[in-house]
Design an enzyme around this catalytic site. Structure first.
Site, mmCIF file in Angstrom:
data_model
loop_
_atom_site.group_PDB
_atom_site.id
_atom_site.type_symbol
_atom_site.label_atom_id
_atom_site.label_comp_id
_atom_site.label_asym_id
_atom_site.label_seq_id
_atom_site.Cartn_x
_atom_site.Cartn_y
_atom_site.Cartn_z
ATOM 1 N N GLY A 134 0.811 -1.217 0.000
ATOM 2 C CA GLY A 134 0.000 0.000 0.000
ATOM 3 C C GLY A 134 0.839 1.259 0.000
ATOM 4 N N LEU A 135 1.013 1.813 -1.186
ATOM 5 C CA LEU A 135 1.752 3.074 -1.307
ATOM 6 C C LEU A 135 0.815 4.181 -1.792
ATOM 7 C CD1 LEU A 135 4.510 4.566 -1.243
ATOM 8 C CD2 LEU A 135 4.828 3.890 -3.637
ATOM 9 N N SER A 142 1.254 9.461 -8.527
ATOM 10 C CA SER A 142 2.577 9.667 -9.138
ATOM 11 C C SER A 142 3.561 10.287 -8.159
ATOM 12 C CB SER A 142 2.443 10.585 -10.366
ATOM 13 O OG SER A 142 1.644 9.963 -11.344
ATOM 14 N N LEU A 244 9.559 -0.717 -5.904
ATOM 15 C CA LEU A 244 8.963 -0.473 -7.225
ATOM 16 C C LEU A 244 9.940 -0.849 -8.335
ATOM 17 C CD1 LEU A 244 7.093 2.960 -6.860
ATOM 18 C CD2 LEU A 244 6.283 0.667 -6.344
ATOM 19 N N GLU A 368 2.656 1.373 -11.405
ATOM 20 C CA GLU A 368 4.116 1.247 -11.267
ATOM 21 C C GLU A 368 4.843 2.394 -11.966
ATOM 22 O OE1 GLU A 368 6.043 -0.437 -9.582
ATOM 23 O OE2 GLU A 368 4.881 -2.141 -8.860
ATOM 24 N N PHE A 388 10.006 17.258 -12.398
ATOM 25 C CA PHE A 388 8.772 16.870 -11.716
ATOM 26 C C PHE A 388 8.065 18.043 -11.057
ATOM 27 C CE2 PHE A 388 10.727 12.630 -11.815
ATOM 28 C CZ PHE A 388 9.663 11.915 -12.309
#
Ligand code: TGC
Ligand code: FAD
Length: 399
Positions: A134-135, A142, A244, A368, A388
């Protein structure tokens, strides 16, 4: 023998005997025990849960780990080929295995205490205990560093509050790896067992993709844990991101399986389907499509293989994994769309495989790390410039 190709570039020769035999074993399992029913599961939105123990018995979960933790110490390429054959069956099956091995078991293996490893890993390898990871949250996908789930110190233990969204295997899982930010501190990982007071999971029932897979919300309301539930070696966002990287590696191989299945289906179908008095495969435009599909499959196969060899040499970077996840998933999605098109009207029914793969791959392109996120990861690696977020936001968080 089930189909393991296409292998237009004779990539088979670059594999070891052990890698070929592990791949063939999983291909047999998928052809005989998955393929006959997976289309119906997908339509009904169910996961073939009885296959979990069977996959455990075949050594599919955590196979790169040492034997004392339930693994078999197989090569990373062999692991990738397992993912390829599972996803030839369905992305949902590969997702189950990715979450079990690369996310949940890897988190415990890499960041857990020896006691946690011995308690959980062998049973997870056998498929007796199911894990989830659970992330993601409703407002942090994102950008997982923006998570709102909080872990508050309470004497010697912890109290967790928050919501996780889109969690594969959430309702099936016996143990959830939950990532939470310590109040005023860094992100930490916790092992939350099914049945813990304040912890619940509910499935999402409206998916038009990845239907043969459980995807859930996890809710944590004043969940009290001892410090023994914390992953002691995980500190900061780098810990979940490292997990990940493992899963993305498997996806770069897995999606090739789905693409191969679409190619094989389209080649067979157009060879037999007669229009204007001759097989569709005898027309120039159809041949162009088939060759476009094969080109993408062949390039993706080579990319995945080299990724595996770099990993075995201990040289693989997470940006290289991003390049491969991004490229191979998008290539597989394009192949599936072309395959669906070549099947005409039959291409829209789940009696054929292309549309199921195509719909599943829409998810794989997003989870992912989306296509755009991987673009920016590789872009940052290439240029040294982080695109980002605005520069003034770069140091707002504590890890
Ligand atoms: P950033 O500053 O880049 O990184 C923080 C620290 O982590 C390190 N790092 C990584 N380490 C290992 N592997 C990676 N892939 C890593 N990426 C970054 C980094 O070096 C740094 O270390 P340090 O020591 O300098 O502190 O953090 P950021 O906040 O800028 O985030 C960057 C970004 C956007 C790349 C990252 O957050 C990201 O990857 N976002 C995408 C989220 C995502 O992929 N979520 C997936 C959820 S799980 C899932 O989808 C399961 S589906 C499974 C299935 O069913 O198959
Ligand atoms: P958002 O982050 O809101 O992104 C929306 C769009 O904006 C995307 O196109 C994205 O690429 C784009 N975007 C975002 N930031 C930028 C930017 N800086 N520049 C340009 N474009 C940008 N998560 C888990 O933790 N565990 C799981 O087991 C799990 N399983 C999943 C299973 C399924 C079926 C699905 C659909 C998802 C799963 N996820 C899981 C969650 C998945 O990882 C996230 O959906 C994914 O990371 C994207 O996050 P988001 O959905 O919040 O999209």
């Amino acid at each position: 023998m089930p189909q393991t190709g296409p292998d237009y570039l004779k990539i088979e020769r670059l594999l070891t005997d052990e890698e070929r035999s592990i791949r063939d074993m999983v291909a047999d399992f998928v052809a005989s025990e998955v393929a006959p029913t997976i289309g119906q599961h997908w339509l009904e939105g169910t996961f073939p849960a009885p296959l979990v123990r069977r996959m455990g018995a075949l050594g599919i979960f955590g196979p790169t780990l040492p034997p004392e933790y339930g693994g078999a110490g197989i090569s990373h390429v062999a692991y990738g080929l397992i993912m390829q054959e599972l996803e030839r069956g369905d992305s949902g099956l590969r997702s189950f295995a990715s979450v079990q091995s690369a996310l949940s078991m890897h988190a415990i293996w890499r960041f857990g205490s020896e006691e946690q490893r011995r308690r959980w890993l062998p049973a997870m390898a056998r498929g007796e205990v199911i894990g989830c990871f659970g992330l993601t949250e409703p407002d942090a996908g994102s950008d997982p560093g923006a998570m709102r789930t909080r872990a508050r110190r309470d004497g010697a233990g912890w109290v967790l509050n928050g919501v996780k969204r889109w969690i594969t295997n959430g309702t099936l899982a016996d143990v959830a790896v939950v990532w939470a930010r310590e109040e005023g501190g860094a992100i930490q990982g916790f092992l939350v067992e099914k049945g813990t007071a304040g912890f619940s999971a509910q499935d999402v029932h409206t998916k038009a993709s990845m239907r043969a897979s459980h995807t859930s919300d996890l809710v944590l309301e004043d969940v009290v844990l001892t410090d023994a539930a914390r992953l002691p070696e995980a500190r900061g966002l780098g810990a979940p991101l490292a997990c990940l990287t493992q899963a993305r590696f498997g996806i770069a191989f897995g999606v090739v399986g789905a693409a191969m299945d679409c190619f094989n289906e389209a080649l067979a179908y157009t060879g037999q389907r007669i229009a204007f008095g001759h097989p569709l495969a005898g027309t120039q435009l159809v041949q162009e499509r088939l060759v476009d599909m094969l080109s993408r499959v062949s390039a993706a196969q080579l990319l995945a293989l080299q990724l595996g060899r770099l990993k075995e040499a201990g040289e693989l970077t997470y940006a290289q994994v991003s390049l491969a996840k991004r490229n191979n998933t998008r290539a597989a999605l394009e192949v599936a769309r072309m395959g669906r098109e070549l099947l005409g009207g039959n291409g829209i029914t789940t009696e054929y495989r292309a549309i199921r793969h195509m719909a599943n791959l829409e998810t794989v392109d997003t989870y992912e790390g989306t296509y755009e996120v991987h673009t920016l990861i590789v872009g940052r690696d290439l240029t040294g410039l982080d695109a980002f977020r605005a520069p003034e936001q770069s140091k707002v968080r504590s890890d």
